[in-house]
Design an enzyme around this catalytic site. Structure first.
Site, short mmCIF file in Angstrom:
data_model
loop_
_atom_site.label_atom_id
_atom_site.label_comp_id
_atom_site.label_asym_id
_atom_site.label_seq_id
_atom_site.Cartn_x
_atom_site.Cartn_y
_atom_site.Cartn_z
N LYS A 102 0.83 -1.20 0.00
CA LYS A 102 0.00 0.00 0.00
C LYS A 102 0.87 1.26 0.00
O LYS A 102 0.60 2.20 -0.74
CB LYS A 102 -0.94 -0.01 1.21
CG LYS A 102 -2.04 -1.06 1.08
CD LYS A 102 -2.88 -1.15 2.35
CE LYS A 102 -3.95 -2.21 2.23
NZ LYS A 102 -4.79 -2.30 3.45
N SER A 150 -0.93 0.26 6.12
CA SER A 150 -1.36 -0.61 7.21
C SER A 150 -2.34 -1.64 6.66
O SER A 150 -3.10 -1.36 5.73
CB SER A 150 -2.02 0.23 8.31
OG SER A 150 -2.35 -0.56 9.42
N ASP A 151 -2.31 -2.83 7.24
CA ASP A 151 -3.27 -3.86 6.88
C ASP A 151 -3.52 -4.73 8.10
O ASP A 151 -2.66 -4.84 8.98
CB ASP A 151 -2.76 -4.72 5.72
CG ASP A 151 -3.88 -5.55 5.12
OD1 ASP A 151 -4.75 -4.97 4.44
OD2 ASP A 151 -3.91 -6.77 5.37
N GLN A 152 -4.69 -5.35 8.15
CA GLN A 152 -5.06 -6.13 9.33
C GLN A 152 -5.82 -7.38 8.95
O GLN A 152 -6.63 -7.37 8.01
CB GLN A 152 -5.93 -5.28 10.25
CG GLN A 152 -6.33 -5.94 11.55
CD GLN A 152 -7.17 -5.04 12.40
OE1 GLN A 152 -8.30 -4.75 12.05
NE2 GLN A 152 -6.63 -4.58 13.51
N GLY A 164 -0.33 -5.16 10.27
CA GLY A 164 0.94 -4.86 9.63
C GLY A 164 1.05 -3.36 9.46
O GLY A 164 0.08 -2.70 9.08
#
Length: 196
Positions: A54, A70-72, A107
């Protein structure tokens, strides 16, 4: 030396609201990233890869910026729960989580477009769900419609009623942007949020 511009590579209103709490000027940009999990990819690797992807997706438009990605995902045992996308999947996810412990992995990436330096990490946060009836789950899903949220809830809203207890270093991680760790990454790039 001037502070580089700050960019949040996300369209999430929840991440935007969290970052606004730091009182920094920033721009949000929608990253064009395929979020498909690779076969056999561990959840920790997935969230770091997507957070970095991203950030890298928008560096071309903002070559001198500090870019946050960010990622989840939510993990139950060996399974990974993403965003449900609709009512039935949200109900199914919450039925699976009811009475269990769910590990959320966020992340986080801070990419310095000017130097090319990329800092990544994974912030864990564990949620212990209450035992819930189908009726309670349907009532919650119909009220909050958490279809774009990993794990099918909004902890900043009525979703808090689904939990028995929470474990983790940064409650913001549960919403998708671990601010405590982000502050550390920004500081490592020379941006002290308390002295801006």
């Amino acid at each position: 030396m001037s502070t580089p511009p700050l960019v949040l590579a996300s369209t999430s209103p929840f991440r935007r609201a969290l970052l606004e709490r730091l009182g920094l000027q920033f721009e949000t940009v929608a990253p064009a990233v395929d979020e498909t999990r690779r076969p056999g990819e561990p959840p920790e690797a997935l969230v770091v890869r997507l957070a970095e992807a991203k950030a890298r997706a928008v560096v071309g438009e903002h070559p001198d910026a500090l870019i946050i990605g960010s990622d989840q995902v939510a993990c139950i045992g060996d399974g990974v729960l993403g965003k449900p996308g609709g009512r039935e999947q949200a109900i199914a996810q919450l039925e699976r989580a009811a009475g269990r412990s769910v590990l959320f992995l966020t992340g986080l990436c801070l990419l310095n477009g000017g130097s090319g330096r990329c800092r990544t990490l994974v912030e864990p946060f564990r949620v212990h769900f209450r035992k819930l009836t189908r009726s309670q789950i349907e009532g919650y899903v119909d009220r909050e419609q958490p279809y774009g949220c990993a794990g099918s809830f909004k902890s900043e809203g009525l979703g808090i009623a689904l939990f028995e207890r929470l474990e983790g270093d940064d409650p913001n991680a549960l919403i998708g942007l671990p601010l405590i760790r982000l502050i550390d990454l920004l500081s490592a790039e020379g941006l002290d949020v308390l002295r801006v």
